[in-house]
Every structure is written in structure tokens, then in C-alpha cells.
Motif scaffolding. Structure first.
Motif, PDB file in Angstrom:
ATOM      1  N   UNK A   7       0.837  -1.203   0.000  1.00 32.10           N
ATOM      2  CA  UNK A   7       0.000   0.000   0.000  1.00 32.10           C
ATOM      3  C   UNK A   7       0.870   1.250   0.000  1.00 32.10           C
ATOM      4  N   UNK A   8       1.928   1.238   0.794  1.00 27.45           N
ATOM      5  CA  UNK A   8       2.825   2.396   0.861  1.00 27.45           C
ATOM      6  C   UNK A   8       3.418   2.700  -0.517  1.00 27.45           C
ATOM      7  N   UNK A   9       3.795   1.662  -1.248  1.00 28.58           N
ATOM      8  CA  UNK A   9       4.358   1.867  -2.577  1.00 28.58           C
ATOM      9  C   UNK A   9       3.309   2.389  -3.555  1.00 28.58           C
ATOM     10  N   UNK A  10       2.077   1.906  -3.416  1.00 26.45           N
ATOM     11  CA  UNK A  10       1.020   2.317  -4.343  1.00 26.45           C
ATOM     12  C   UNK A  10       0.642   3.783  -4.154  1.00 26.45           C
ATOM     13  N   UNK A  11       0.517   4.223  -2.900  1.00 25.00           N
ATOM     14  CA  UNK A  11       0.073   5.601  -2.666  1.00 25.00           C
ATOM     15  C   UNK A  11       1.245   6.563  -2.557  1.00 25.00           C
ATOM     16  N   UNK A  34      -3.935 -16.418   7.721  1.00 30.03           N
ATOM     17  CA  UNK A  34      -3.014 -15.353   7.323  1.00 30.03           C
ATOM     18  C   UNK A  34      -3.611 -14.504   6.209  1.00 30.03           C
ATOM     19  N   UNK A  35      -4.304 -15.144   5.271  1.00 25.83           N
ATOM     20  CA  UNK A  35      -4.919 -14.396   4.172  1.00 25.83           C
ATOM     21  C   UNK A  35      -6.071 -13.534   4.664  1.00 25.83           C
ATOM     22  N   UNK A  36      -6.813 -14.035   5.655  1.00 29.99           N
ATOM     23  CA  UNK A  36      -7.882 -13.235   6.247  1.00 29.99           C
ATOM     24  C   UNK A  36      -7.316 -12.005   6.935  1.00 29.99           C
ATOM     25  N   UNK A  37      -6.219 -12.187   7.663  1.00 28.81           N
ATOM     26  CA  UNK A  37      -5.565 -11.047   8.311  1.00 28.81           C
ATOM     27  C   UNK A  37      -5.151 -10.007   7.273  1.00 28.81           C
ATOM     28  N   UNK A  38      -4.548 -10.487   6.177  1.00 29.61           N
ATOM     29  CA  UNK A  38      -4.086  -9.572   5.131  1.00 29.61           C
ATOM     30  C   UNK A  38      -5.259  -8.823   4.504  1.00 29.61           C
ATOM     31  N   UNK A  39      -6.348  -9.538   4.230  1.00 26.54           N
ATOM     32  CA  UNK A  39      -7.511  -8.905   3.612  1.00 26.54           C
ATOM     33  C   UNK A  39      -8.149  -7.883   4.546  1.00 26.54           C
ATOM     34  N   UNK A  40      -8.227  -8.216   5.834  1.00 24.22           N
ATOM     35  CA  UNK A  40      -8.810  -7.292   6.812  1.00 24.22           C
ATOM     36  C   UNK A  40      -7.995  -6.009   6.903  1.00 24.22           C
ATOM     37  N   UNK A  41      -6.682  -6.161   6.967  1.00 24.23           N
ATOM     38  CA  UNK A  41      -5.807  -4.992   7.034  1.00 24.23           C
ATOM     39  C   UNK A  41      -5.896  -4.171   5.748  1.00 24.23           C
ATOM     40  N   UNK A  42      -5.968  -4.848   4.620  1.00 17.04           N
ATOM     41  CA  UNK A  42      -6.051  -4.149   3.340  1.00 17.04           C
ATOM     42  C   UNK A  42      -7.346  -3.344   3.233  1.00 17.04           C
ATOM     43  N   UNK A  43      -8.455  -3.913   3.683  1.00 16.39           N
ATOM     44  CA  UNK A  43      -9.727  -3.181   3.646  1.00 16.39           C
ATOM     45  C   UNK A  43      -9.694  -1.968   4.574  1.00 16.39           C
ATOM     46  N   UNK A  44      -9.044  -2.124   5.720  1.00 15.62           N
ATOM     47  CA  UNK A  44      -8.919  -0.990   6.639  1.00 15.62           C
ATOM     48  C   UNK A  44      -8.113   0.139   5.995  1.00 15.62           C
ATOM     49  N   UNK A  45      -6.980  -0.212   5.397  1.00 15.41           N
ATOM     50  CA  UNK A  45      -6.144   0.806   4.763  1.00 15.41           C
ATOM     51  C   UNK A  45      -6.850   1.443   3.570  1.00 15.41           C
ATOM     52  N   UNK A  46      -7.668   0.674   2.876  1.00 12.37           N
ATOM     53  CA  UNK A  46      -8.436   1.247   1.769  1.00 12.37           C
ATOM     54  C   UNK A  46      -9.373   2.339   2.268  1.00 12.37           C
ATOM     55  N   UNK A  47     -10.065   2.062   3.377  1.00 14.97           N
ATOM     56  CA  UNK A  47     -10.984   3.063   3.928  1.00 14.97           C
ATOM     57  C   UNK A  47     -10.233   4.298   4.414  1.00 14.97           C
ATOM     58  N   UNK A  48      -9.099   4.075   5.061  1.00 17.20           N
ATOM     59  CA  UNK A  48      -8.351   5.192   5.638  1.00 17.20           C
ATOM     60  C   UNK A  48      -7.739   6.101   4.576  1.00 17.20           C
ATOM     61  N   UNK A  49      -7.374   5.522   3.426  1.00 18.35           N
ATOM     62  CA  UNK A  49      -6.635   6.289   2.425  1.00 18.35           C
ATOM     63  C   UNK A  49      -7.366   6.386   1.088  1.00 18.35           C
ATOM     64  N   UNK A  50      -8.643   5.991   1.071  1.00 20.71           N
ATOM     65  CA  UNK A  50      -9.472   6.111  -0.141  1.00 20.71           C
ATOM     66  C   UNK A  50      -8.787   5.486  -1.359  1.00 20.71           C
ATOM     67  N   UNK A  51      -8.334   4.258  -1.197  1.00 23.73           N
ATOM     68  CA  UNK A  51      -7.634   3.558  -2.274  1.00 23.73           C
ATOM     69  C   UNK A  51      -8.667   2.959  -3.224  1.00 23.73           C
ATOM     70  N   UNK A  52      -8.537   3.169  -4.525  1.00 26.71           N
ATOM     71  CA  UNK A  52      -9.498   2.621  -5.491  1.00 26.71           C
ATOM     72  C   UNK A  52      -9.546   1.092  -5.458  1.00 26.71           C
ATOM     73  N   UNK A  53     -10.710   0.550  -5.790  1.00 30.86           N
ATOM     74  CA  UNK A  53     -10.908  -0.902  -5.742  1.00 30.86           C
ATOM     75  C   UNK A  53      -9.925  -1.655  -6.623  1.00 30.86           C
ATOM     76  N   UNK A  54      -9.621  -1.111  -7.806  1.00 30.48           N
ATOM     77  CA  UNK A  54      -8.736  -1.839  -8.719  1.00 30.48           C
ATOM     78  C   UNK A  54      -7.322  -1.971  -8.145  1.00 30.48           C
TER      79      UNK A  54
END
Length: 213
Positions: A7-11, A34-54
Motif C-alpha cells: 500500500x505504501x508503494x502504491x500511494x 493469514x490471508x484473512x488477516x491480510x484482507x482485513x488490514x487491506x480493507x482498513x487501509x483502503x478506507x483510511x486512504x481512499x484507495x481505489x478498488x482496482x
């Protein structure tokens, strides 16, 4: 966390967060913890930083093959590495009893067991679609015939504790089938029931007590 770095690299900006993650899914159980943890964290960061779905989808595919599934969950048919997903609608009228053994099966170990021991369970083209139709129709005979797990044979041979747990669950005459969950180590029984899809969790000790072992 690979998700954080991706995420840091993308934004191209600091995230400015401290992360403490508490997972309640047993590791090494074939449950996608582990994949659930990653997905949960990714969804949180998406909300916090308005990251596009793609971008979120691309990061999920980079981080892990089944992370894209856990972004949504539900009933899915997966292809490719697991990142190509079709969501045909959730199943109902089934109950799952999941048994947690006292051992872990690391995913790389499970794949190595297939390479070393081989596997007898392989899906034929069209089996997955046919299996989904069988679930919708309540066709118990077809569910038993079409349900397969490539990891099951090698893992049960290599881990005697899991094999013993599998045999105890498989002796339940009320279950539709018994299967290894993912690459193991958890084992589950599938039952028909009148309620929507539901779950119960037991340990291997509880299974032993219930069947008098």
C-alpha cells in the motif's frame, strides 16, 4: 506486513499508523488465517486512504492467492491461483462442524507432501460447477461423489493425529461427508440442516469425548 509495504508503494506516501493485529483463526489449520488477516488490514487501509478498488484488487493478488477471496467472502468458485473468482450465490441448508486438531500443517509442507507422496483426488473439468449445482439441489449422492481435496490423502498419511481425527468424524452416520479443510490441519463434517449455513467449532479432545474415545 507485506500489505503495508504494498500500500505504501502504491500511494507513495507514509501511512502514519501503528498496527497491532490479533487473529482468532488458528494458524496452520487450512482456514486461510493469514490471508484473512491480510484482507482485513487491506480493507482498513483502503478506507483510511481512499484507495481505489482496482488497486486493492491488485495488491491482494500480489500478497496471496486467496487474499482476493477474503476481501469479500461467501461462496465462490475460484480459478487460476485462486484470484479469478465467481460468486454464484451463497449456499443454504447446510451445517459445518469444524474440528481443530492439536497440530499445524504449514502450507509449504502440504505442497511438499503432494510432491513426495502424490495424490489420488483430482477434480475433472466441470466438477466444480456440477458440485455447486448438487449443493443447490440437495443432491447428497453427487455431493459425496464430486467433493474432493487434493491435500487430503498426503496430509492424512503424514500426520497420524489428523488421520485419527478424520476417521472419528467420518464415523458419524449423520454427516454428508468428512473433509480436510484446505491444506489442513482442520477437519470438518458437513450436515444437512433446516437453517441457513451455520458453523460449530470443536477441538479434537471434544470429538474424542463425544464418541467415547
Amino acid at each position: 506486513f507485506r500489505v503495508v509495504e504494498a500500500v505504501r508503494q502504491e500511494i507513495d506516501a507514509p501511512l502514519g499508523i501503528d498496527i497491532s493485529l490479533k487473529s482468532r483463526i488458528p494458524p496452520g489449520g487450512g482456514l486461510g488465517g493469514a490471508s484473512t488477516d491480510a484482507a482485513t488490514l487491506l480493507k482498513y487501509l483502503q478506507r483510511q486512504h481512499s484507495i481505489p478498488d482496482e488497486i486493492v484488487k491488485r495488491i491482494a493478488e500480489q500478497v496471496g492467492s486467496d487474499v482476493p477471496f477474503f476481501l469479500r467472502g461467501g461462496t465462490a468458485i475460484a480459478a487460476g491461483r485462486g484470484e479469478v473468482l465467481e460468486f454464484p450465490g451463497d449456499l443454504t441448508d447446510y451445517h459445518v462442524k469444524l474440528a481443530l486438531p492439536g497440530v499445524r500443517v504449514p502450507t509449504p509442507t502440504a505442497y511438499a507432501l503432494i510432491d513426495r507422496l502424490g495424490c489420488a483426488e483430482r477434480l475433472n473439468p466441470g466438477d466444480i460447477d456440477n458440485l455447486h449445482r448438487a449443493f443447490l439441489a440437495g443432491d447428497i449422492a453427487s455431493i459425496k461423489e464430486l467433493s474432493k481435496n487434493t491435500f487430503e490423502g498426503p496430509v492424512l498419511k503424514a500426520y497420524k493425529e489428523i488421520g485419527a481425527l478424520f476417521d472419528r468424524l467420518d464415523s458419524d452416520p449423520t454427516a454428508i461427508l468428512t473433509r480436510l479443510s484446505g491444506s489442513g490441519s482442520c477437519v470438518f463434517n458437513l450436515y444437512a440442516c433446516s437453517k441457513s449455513l451455520c458453523f460449530s467449532f470443536v477441538t479434537s479432545d471434544e470429538v474424542s469425548k463425544s464418541d467415547g474415545a
